[in-house]
Motif scaffolding. Structure first.
Motif, mmCIF file in Angstrom:
data_model
loop_
_atom_site.group_PDB
_atom_site.id
_atom_site.type_symbol
_atom_site.label_atom_id
_atom_site.label_comp_id
_atom_site.label_asym_id
_atom_site.label_seq_id
_atom_site.Cartn_x
_atom_site.Cartn_y
_atom_site.Cartn_z
ATOM 1 N N GLU A 196 48.805 60.035 -4.433
ATOM 2 C CA GLU A 196 49.960 60.303 -3.592
ATOM 3 C C GLU A 196 50.066 59.188 -2.558
ATOM 4 O O GLU A 196 49.096 58.868 -1.865
ATOM 5 C CB GLU A 196 49.812 61.657 -2.892
ATOM 6 N N ILE A 197 51.251 58.569 -2.490
ATOM 7 C CA ILE A 197 51.446 57.489 -1.527
ATOM 8 C C ILE A 197 52.096 58.100 -0.297
ATOM 9 O O ILE A 197 53.242 58.549 -0.344
ATOM 10 C CB ILE A 197 52.372 56.394 -2.105
ATOM 11 N N LYS A 198 51.332 58.164 0.783
ATOM 12 C CA LYS A 198 51.913 58.806 1.959
ATOM 13 C C LYS A 198 51.570 58.026 3.222
ATOM 14 O O LYS A 198 50.730 57.125 3.204
ATOM 15 C CB LYS A 198 51.426 60.257 2.063
ATOM 16 N N GLU A 199 52.241 58.380 4.280
ATOM 17 C CA GLU A 199 52.015 57.782 5.595
ATOM 18 C C GLU A 199 50.505 57.741 5.885
ATOM 19 O O GLU A 199 49.789 58.700 5.636
ATOM 20 C CB GLU A 199 52.729 58.652 6.641
ATOM 21 N N ILE B 124 58.466 53.190 6.103
ATOM 22 C CA ILE B 124 59.815 53.303 6.653
ATOM 23 C C ILE B 124 60.810 53.413 5.511
ATOM 24 O O ILE B 124 60.739 52.659 4.541
ATOM 25 C CB ILE B 124 60.155 52.057 7.504
ATOM 26 N N ASN B 125 61.746 54.355 5.616
ATOM 27 C CA ASN B 125 62.803 54.523 4.601
ATOM 28 C C ASN B 125 62.253 54.710 3.184
ATOM 29 O O ASN B 125 62.908 54.335 2.217
ATOM 30 C CB ASN B 125 63.753 53.315 4.585
ATOM 31 N N ASP B 126 61.055 55.237 3.051
ATOM 32 C CA ASP B 126 60.447 55.467 1.735
ATOM 33 C C ASP B 126 60.231 54.194 0.927
ATOM 34 O O ASP B 126 59.916 54.253 -0.256
ATOM 35 C CB ASP B 126 61.331 56.407 0.874
ATOM 36 N N LYS B 127 60.451 53.031 1.491
ATOM 37 C CA LYS B 127 60.447 51.808 0.695
ATOM 38 C C LYS B 127 59.566 50.720 1.316
ATOM 39 O O LYS B 127 58.921 49.964 0.606
ATOM 40 C CB LYS B 127 61.886 51.254 0.611
ATOM 41 N N VAL B 128 59.600 50.619 2.634
ATOM 42 C CA VAL B 128 58.901 49.517 3.284
ATOM 43 C C VAL B 128 57.614 50.033 3.911
ATOM 44 O O VAL B 128 57.617 51.014 4.649
ATOM 45 C CB VAL B 128 59.791 48.865 4.362
ATOM 46 N N MET B 129 56.504 49.372 3.575
ATOM 47 C CA MET B 129 55.206 49.809 4.040
ATOM 48 C C MET B 129 54.661 48.769 5.005
ATOM 49 O O MET B 129 54.567 47.596 4.655
ATOM 50 C CB MET B 129 54.299 49.934 2.828
ATOM 51 N N ILE B 130 54.370 49.205 6.216
ATOM 52 C CA ILE B 130 53.985 48.242 7.245
ATOM 53 C C ILE B 130 52.545 48.433 7.681
ATOM 54 O O ILE B 130 52.112 49.555 7.949
ATOM 55 C CB ILE B 130 54.943 48.367 8.455
ATOM 56 N N GLY B 131 51.805 47.337 7.743
ATOM 57 C CA GLY B 131 50.410 47.401 8.139
ATOM 58 C C GLY B 131 50.207 46.840 9.538
ATOM 59 O O GLY B 131 51.151 46.653 10.298
ATOM 60 N N SER B 132 48.954 46.568 9.865
ATOM 61 C CA SER B 132 48.668 45.934 11.148
ATOM 62 C C SER B 132 47.839 44.689 10.860
ATOM 63 O O SER B 132 46.739 44.519 11.333
ATOM 64 C CB SER B 132 47.920 46.904 12.053
ATOM 65 N N GLY B 133 48.396 43.830 10.011
ATOM 66 C CA GLY B 133 47.669 42.655 9.552
ATOM 67 C C GLY B 133 47.837 41.458 10.462
ATOM 68 O O GLY B 133 47.545 40.329 10.080
ATOM 69 N N PHE B 134 48.289 41.727 11.689
ATOM 70 C CA PHE B 134 48.541 40.641 12.623
ATOM 71 C C PHE B 134 47.241 39.965 13.066
ATOM 72 O O PHE B 134 46.258 40.631 13.359
ATOM 73 C CB PHE B 134 49.267 41.222 13.842
ATOM 74 N N LEU B 135 47.234 38.637 13.093
ATOM 75 C CA LEU B 135 46.054 37.903 13.534
ATOM 76 C C LEU B 135 46.434 36.934 14.633
ATOM 77 O O LEU B 135 47.453 36.257 14.547
ATOM 78 C CB LEU B 135 45.473 37.070 12.389
ATOM 79 N N GLU B 136 45.587 36.868 15.675
ATOM 80 C CA GLU B 136 45.765 35.793 16.645
ATOM 81 C C GLU B 136 44.556 34.891 16.484
ATOM 82 O O GLU B 136 43.416 35.345 16.552
ATOM 83 C CB GLU B 136 45.847 36.345 18.066
#
Lengths: 340, 336
Positions: free
Chosen positions: A299-302, A317-329
C-alpha cells in the motif's frame, strides 16, 4: 523489372514475416509477466547517459537491485533528446520490463509513450516531472518552493540580509529552476525587505561559460550587486570563476544548486560558502524502491519509507506527486562525504 | 539437374545485378537472426516487432531526404531542422484559434498541408543557396539548418507545443488491425513512391545522370537549375513528412526534437549504398539499411549490460564492414 518487383516483395515479405512469426509468441511473453517472486526487472531511463548525475542515479538503482535481488539497470539516449528517449522507452516496453523509472527530457513529449507503457501493465515512476500525467507517482526530492526559499535564506545570511541580488536559471523553460526562483524571490519579499532583485531572470543555457560571461556583465551593469541566486548546476562554477577573476571574493556572495564535484574547489578556496543539492544515488535508490513497492502490491500511503536517505517519510500531494526531504546543504565541513 | 543449374545462374545474375542490395539483405538477415537467437524471448515478440515498425519511419523518411541531396553529389544536414520547423507550423495550425469550431479532419489536413508547404519552401531555400550562390551543399545546409532551427526557437520560445487534436496523436499509436503501425504505412508509401519516381520516370533517371556527371548532363541540355531546386524541394517535403510522423509520436512539436538524427541519416544513406559523390544509390538499399539500424538499436536496449555507446560502436563497425565487403566484391561503383 522482374528483379525490382521481386526485391520489393522480398523486403515486404521479410518485414511481414517478422510481424507474423512473432504473433504466436505473444502468449508466452504475457506469461513471463507476473513474476510475483519479487524478481522484477526495473529500467531507469535518464535524460541522457553522458551526464555524471545520471550515472549516479543508476548506481543508486543498482544498489537497490542487489539488496532486493531484482534487476535494476539504466538505458538511455546518448544525448538529452526527447525523441531518443522515446525510442529507448519503446524498446524497453517491447522487451517486457516490469517497471520504468524516467527522468523526462520533456514532460509533454513523453505522455503518449508513458501511457503506452502503463497500458502494457508496466509501472511508471518519474522524477523531476511534477506535472506528468501518465505516471504512477512523480518522485521529488523536496518541495520546490521550499528549496528555493532555502537557497535564499543562505544567500541572505551571507549578504547580511541587504543589497542587490540577481537570479540565474538554466533556461526560462526549465520547470524546476523557475519554481526554485519563484520560491526564493517570494521568501526574499516576505523576509528580507532590505534586499532588492535587479534585472530579469538570466538564462545561462545550461552552460557554465555563459554563466561566467553573464555574471561579468551583471557585475558591470550593477556595480552594487552583492549576490547571485543560482539554480542550474552550471551557475555556481561559472559565477564563482567570475568572482575570483574580478577579485570580488568576500564582497559578492553566491548560493545555488550544484554538484560537489564541480563546486568543490570553490568551496575549498572559500570563494563560496556552500551549495545546495540532492543526492542522485538516493534518487536512484528511492525510485527503484518505489517501483518495487508498487509492483509487490504494497500500500502506497502518506509517510511511506523508501529506504533511502531523505526519503524515509514521503509526503503525497494530489495522489501523484511524492515529496521527500532529500535536501542537502554542502559546505567545507561535509564536502568530502558526497561523491557526485 | 539442368533446371537447377539454370536457376542457380539466374540467382547469380540476380545477385550480380545489384550486389549492394543483396549484401544489405544478407546483413539484415544475419543481424536479425543473431539477435533473435540470443534474446528470443524479448526480440521475437509481436510487441517488439510492432514497436520497431513504429520507430524507424521517422528517421527512415528523413534519410530519404538526405539521400536525394546525396544523389546530386551534395548532402542535406538541415533535414531535422526542416522536420521540426514543419511540424511546429502544423502544430500551430492544429492548436491555434483558427481551428476552433472546425471539424478535426479539416484541422489536421490543414496542418499537414501547411507542414508540407513549409518543408517545400525550406527545401527551395536550400536549393537556391546551393545552386545560385554556388555554396557547397554541406556548408549551405549547415547554415540553413541554423536558420530554420533559429526560427523554430524564436516562434516557440524554445517550448514544446502540445495539445494536438487527440485524433492526430492516435496516428502515432494506432496499429492497422494490430499488424501495421500507421507510421510504417507512411514509410512504405514513401518507399514505393520514391522508388517509382527514381527508377521509372525520366525525372528519376535524369537525377542519376546529373549526379554522375554534371557537365555531361548540362551539355545534353538538362535544366540543372530546375532539377536542383526540385530535388531539394522534394527533400524538404520528405523532411516535413518525417517531422509529422515524429510529431504524432511525441504528441508535440519542439525546435530540438531528434537532433541526433542528422548524422544518423547520413550514416544510414551511406550504409544503404548511396554514393557520397552522387549519381548512385537505390531506395530499396536505403530501406534495408534503415531496418538494419533499427534491429541493432532495439537489440542493444534488450541487453541490460550494454550501454548506449555500444550502439554507436556497432553502427560504426557495421558501416566499415559493409564498405570493405563492397570494395572486395566489386559492388562499390568507385571500384568500377
Amino acid at each position: 523489372m522482374m528483379k525490382k518487383m521481386l526485391s520489393a516483395v522480398l523486403v515486404l515479405a521479410m518485414v511481414l514475416s517478422f510481424a507474423g512469426c512473432a504473433g504466436g509468441k505473444k502468449e508466452d511473453a504475457k506469461e513471463d509477466q507476473p513474476s510475483s517472486d519479487g524478481n522484477y526487472e526495473i529500467a531507469i531511463v535518464p535524460k541522457d547517459t553522458v551526464n555524471d548525475w545520471f550515472q549516479c542515479i543508476a548506481q543508486g538503482g543498482e544498489k537497490f537491485g542487489k539488496e532486493k535481488g531484482c534487476t535494476v539497470y539504466m538505458k538511455g539516449g546518448s544525448s538529452a533528446d526527447a525523441s531518443l528517449q522515446i525510442e529507448v522507452i519503446e524498446d524497453i516496453i517491447a522487451s517486457g520490463v516490469d517497471a520504468i523509472c524516467v527522468v523526462p527530457n520533456d514532460i509533454d513529449a513523453l505522455e503518449s509513450v508513458l501511457k503506452k507503457a502503463q497500458d502494457a501493465g508496466i509501472v511508471v515512476v518519474t522524477h523531476e516531472a511534477s506535472t506528468q500525467q501518465n505516471t504512477e507517482y512523480d518522485l521529488e526530492a523536496f518541495d520546490n518552493a521550499e528549496f528555493g526559499a532555502t537557497i535564499m535564506d543562505s544567500l541572505a545570511s551571507q549578504m547580511g540580509e541587504e543589497g542587490q541580488y540577481c537570479v540565474m536559471v538554466g533556461s526560462l523553460t526549465n520547470g524546476s529552476h523557475n519554481e526554485w526562483a519563484d520560491g526564493g524571490i517570494a521568501r526574499q519579499e516576505e523576509a528580507y525587505p532590505n534586499m532588492e532583485l535587479v534585472g530579469d531572470r538570466i538564462e545561462i543555457k545550461d552552460n557554465s561559460e555563459t554563466a561566467y560571461e553573464k555574471a561579468k556583465e551583471m557585475l558591470k551593469t550593477y556595480p552594487d550587486l552583492k549576490g547571485f541566486f543560482g539554480t542550474a548546476t552550471q551557475c555556481v562554477p561559472g559565477v564563482a570563476r567570475a568572482i575570483e577573476e574580478l577579485g570580488l571574493v568576500g564582497k559578492v556572495s553566491l548560493c545555488g544548486m550544484c554538484m560537489p564535484s564541480s563546486a568543490g574547489e570553490y568551496i575549498e578556496r572559500g570563494t563560496i560558502e556552500n551549495i545546495v543539492a540532492w543526492d542522485p544515488y538516493e534518487v536512484g535508490y528511492a525510485m527503484s524502491s518505489l517501483a518495487y513497492n508498487i509492483l509487490s502490491g504494497e500500500e502506497i500511503k502518506e509517510g511511506i519509507d523508501l529506504g533511502a536517505k531523505g526519503y524515509e517519510s514521503m509526503t503525497i500531494i494530489n495522489d501523484k506527486v511524492m515529496i521527500g526531504s532529500g535536501f542537502l546543504e554542502i559546505n567545507k565541513d561535509n564536502l568530502s562525504e558526497y561523491k557526485f | 539437374m539442368q533446371k537447377n543449374n539454370q536457376n542457380r545462374n539466374k540467382m547469380l545474375m540476380f545477385y550480380q545485378k545489384d550486389k549492394t542490395f543483396f549484401q544489405l539483405v544478407i546483413i539484415a538477415v544475419i543481424v536479425f537472426a543473431a539477435v533473435a537467437f540470443m534474446k528470443p524471448e524479448k526480440f521475437l515478440t509481436s510487441e517488439n516487432m510492432l514497436s520497431m515498425l513504429a520507430q524507424f519511419p521517422q528517421f527512415g523518411i528523413m534519410t530519404f531526404s538526405v539521400m536525394l541531396a546525396m544523389l546530386l553529389g551534395g548532402i542535406d544536414l538541415s533535414v531535422v531542422a526542416i522536420a521540426n520547423l514543419s511540424s511546429i507550423t502544423a502544430a500551430f495550425i492544429m492548436t491555434g484559434s483558427w481551428g476552433q469550431g472546425k471539424s478535426g479532419t479539416v484541422v489536421i489536413l490543414a496542418g499537414v498541408a501547411a507542414a508540407a508547404l513549409t518543408g517545400a519552401a525550406a527545401g527551395w531555400i536550400n536549393g537556391v543557396v546551393v545552386y545560385h550562390f554556388r555554396v557547397p551543399a554541406m556548408l549551405a545546409t549547415i547554415g540553413t539548418a541554423q536558420v530554420f532551427q533559429g526560427i523554430s526557437i524564436a516562434v516557440t520560445q524554445g517550448k514544446a507545443i502540445s495539445g494536438l487534436p487527440g485524433a492526430y496523436s492516435e496516428i502515432g499509436r494506432l496499429d492497422m488491425g494490430g499488424v501495421l503501425p500507421i507510421p510504417f504505412l507512411v514509410f512504405a508509401i514513401c518507399v514505393l513512391a520514391l522508388s517509382f519516381l527514381l527508377n521509372r520516370t525520366t525525372f528519376g533517371s535524369n537525377i542519376y545522370m546529373l549526379g554522375t556527371n554534371r557537365k555531361a548532363a548540362e551539355y545534353s541540355g538538362l535544366k540543372v537549375r530546375a532539377y536542383t531546386l526540385k530535388v531539394f524541394i522534394l527533400g524538404g517535403i520528405l523532411a516535413a513528412v518525417g517531422g509529422l510522423v515524429m510529431m504524432s509520436r511525441t504528441n508535440s512539436a519542439k525546435a530540438d526534437y531528434g537532433d541526433a538524427y542528422t548524422l544518423q541519416c547520413v550514416m544510414i544513406a551511406i550504409l544503404g549504398g548511396v554514393d557520397a559523390e552522387g549519381g548512385a544509390g537505390k531506395v530499396r538499399g536505403v530501406a534495408v539499411a534503415v531496418l538494419i539500424v533499427q534491429f541493432i538499436a532495439s537489440a542493444i536496449n534488450m541487453f541490460p549490460a550494454l550501454n548506449t555507446y555500444t550502439k554507436t560502436l556497432i553502427w560504426g563497425l557495421t558501416l566499415i564492414v559493409v564498405m570493405i565487403w563492397r570494395m572486395f566484391s566489386g559492388a562499390s561503383h568507385r571500384n568500377r
